[in-house]
Design a protein around this motif. Sequence first.
Motif, PDB file in Angstrom:
ATOM      1  N   ARG A 299      47.079  39.291  35.531  1.00 45.06           N
ATOM      2  CA  ARG A 299      47.066  38.757  36.897  1.00 45.06           C
ATOM      3  C   ARG A 299      46.569  39.790  37.899  1.00 45.06           C
ATOM      4  N   ARG A 300      46.958  41.043  37.712  1.00 47.48           N
ATOM      5  CA  ARG A 300      46.446  42.085  38.606  1.00 47.48           C
ATOM      6  C   ARG A 300      44.941  42.230  38.457  1.00 47.48           C
ATOM      7  N   VAL A 301      44.464  42.160  37.244  1.00 44.74           N
ATOM      8  CA  VAL A 301      43.019  42.238  37.002  1.00 44.74           C
ATOM      9  C   VAL A 301      42.309  41.064  37.674  1.00 44.74           C
ATOM     10  N   THR A 302      42.904  39.879  37.630  1.00 43.82           N
ATOM     11  CA  THR A 302      42.302  38.713  38.277  1.00 43.82           C
ATOM     12  C   THR A 302      42.155  38.931  39.777  1.00 43.82           C
ATOM     13  N   GLY A 303      43.210  39.413  40.425  1.00 38.96           N
ATOM     14  CA  GLY A 303      43.140  39.676  41.855  1.00 38.96           C
ATOM     15  C   GLY A 303      42.094  40.721  42.211  1.00 38.96           C
ATOM     16  N   LEU A 304      42.031  41.770  41.432  1.00 38.20           N
ATOM     17  CA  LEU A 304      41.032  42.813  41.678  1.00 38.20           C
ATOM     18  C   LEU A 304      39.622  42.291  41.417  1.00 38.20           C
ATOM     19  N   THR A 305      39.469  41.394  40.458  1.00 36.21           N
ATOM     20  CA  THR A 305      38.150  40.816  40.193  1.00 36.21           C
ATOM     21  C   THR A 305      37.662  40.014  41.388  1.00 36.21           C
ATOM     22  N   LEU A 306      38.540  39.205  41.965  1.00 32.63           N
ATOM     23  CA  LEU A 306      38.156  38.446  43.151  1.00 32.63           C
ATOM     24  C   LEU A 306      37.712  39.393  44.265  1.00 32.63           C
ATOM     25  N   ALA A 307      38.482  40.449  44.489  1.00 30.59           N
ATOM     26  CA  ALA A 307      38.120  41.411  45.534  1.00 30.59           C
ATOM     27  C   ALA A 307      36.785  42.085  45.231  1.00 30.59           C
ATOM     28  N   ALA A 308      36.576  42.459  43.968  1.00 30.89           N
ATOM     29  CA  ALA A 308      35.331  43.126  43.588  1.00 30.89           C
ATOM     30  C   ALA A 308      34.133  42.196  43.744  1.00 30.89           C
ATOM     31  N   CYS A 309      34.276  40.930  43.355  1.00 29.00           N
ATOM     32  CA  CYS A 309      33.162  39.985  43.443  1.00 29.00           C
ATOM     33  C   CYS A 309      32.812  39.681  44.898  1.00 29.00           C
ATOM     34  N   VAL A 310      33.830  39.467  45.731  1.00 28.43           N
ATOM     35  CA  VAL A 310      33.566  39.224  47.151  1.00 28.43           C
ATOM     36  C   VAL A 310      32.957  40.465  47.787  1.00 28.43           C
ATOM     37  N   GLY A 311      33.488  41.642  47.440  1.00 32.84           N
ATOM     38  CA  GLY A 311      32.922  42.877  47.973  1.00 32.84           C
ATOM     39  C   GLY A 311      31.487  43.081  47.540  1.00 32.84           C
ATOM     40  N   GLY A 312      31.187  42.747  46.289  1.00 35.41           N
ATOM     41  CA  GLY A 312      29.813  42.869  45.812  1.00 35.41           C
ATOM     42  C   GLY A 312      28.866  41.961  46.557  1.00 35.41           C
ATOM     43  N   ARG A 313      29.304  40.748  46.855  1.00 40.62           N
ATOM     44  CA  ARG A 313      28.458  39.834  47.623  1.00 40.62           C
ATOM     45  C   ARG A 313      28.266  40.326  49.049  1.00 40.62           C
ATOM     46  N   LEU A 314      29.302  40.885  49.626  1.00 43.52           N
ATOM     47  CA  LEU A 314      29.167  41.458  50.970  1.00 43.52           C
ATOM     48  C   LEU A 314      28.124  42.571  50.997  1.00 43.52           C
ATOM     49  N   ILE A 315      28.194  43.456  50.011  1.00 47.93           N
ATOM     50  CA  ILE A 315      27.227  44.560  49.940  1.00 47.93           C
ATOM     51  C   ILE A 315      25.815  44.015  49.723  1.00 47.93           C
ATOM     52  N   GLY A 316      25.687  43.055  48.820  1.00 50.45           N
ATOM     53  CA  GLY A 316      24.376  42.474  48.569  1.00 50.45           C
ATOM     54  C   GLY A 316      23.806  41.794  49.799  1.00 50.45           C
TER      55      GLY A 316
END
Length: 324
Positions: A299-316
């Motif tokens: 579950r912690r990995v899932t939450g961090l994945t959401l943050a990483a994916c949204v952050g990656g889209r922001l950077i892109g």
Amino acid sequence: MPGRSRTSRPFPDGFAYGAAAGLAVDLLVGDPRRGHPVAAFGRAAAAVEQRLHHDHRGWGALHTAVCAGSTIALGALAARAVRNRPAAAAALTAASVWAVVGGTTLGREARAIGGALAAGDLEVARERLPHLCGRDPQSLDGPAMARAVVESVAENTSDAVVGALFWGAVAGVPGLVGFRAVNTLDAMVGHKSPRHRRFGWASARLDDVAGWPGARLTAVLATVAGGDPRGAARAWRADAAKHPSPNAGPVEASFAGALGVRLGGTLSYGGRVEHRPVLNGEGRPVEVADIDRAVRLSRRVTGLTLAACVGGRLIGYALKRRNA
């Protein structure tokens, strides 16, 4: 404002809202008991297999192309239909995320088996184990079932959650549904049974390619979120390449190190005994309580994945605006 460029608009965060909403729905209700879209895809893929099956890699590649390609095309058409309606696009993303991820049901099944093992009811645990993985339950004792559950939680965190969110962040709804289609095809025909040894080759190889980035992201986040980052990194570095699967290796090794347990060893699939290399040999044997720890790490990995994916889209998006 008239004449305003497309690149001057605010960050289009439909994916962020949609993915967060889809994960929230999954957390609240899990997978539907009837009418699951993935099950419907499985039935359709099985029907296509009946039409196309030949003991030949080329026919298997055609099966993969028809099933995965049509799913991606449908996802692209649906996304195109709502591209100018942000609320509808976010709703489509939420529905797609809920349909393709399975983190909550994964955790429920794992904990149900853990509860049966804790109560000493091995028959109930054996009855439920096939809901989670393809091991032969009758050949497993309690500790072996606990290890199988932890390994399945680790691998399915990548396959059922992280990989889908990664490709959703990269390619939107077509990426979400396409990844799940490829992963489902691998589960259906990618194993090395006599019927699928050649026919399933294309699905298995495509799943290896599609799962590669999600597996590494899962391993990184398990290392960060686990209780022993150094142990997770050490196990990943030392043992991941020993695993026969290029993607399960990093995931299971990092989970093993993060949890301080030893995974791998002898197992049985469909009457076929395999001797897998030991992952994190310095760890202790898996105990029933480790099942709950693995679910919480997932579950912690899932939450961090959401943050990483949204952050990656922001950077892109920021880079795109900068270069426009």
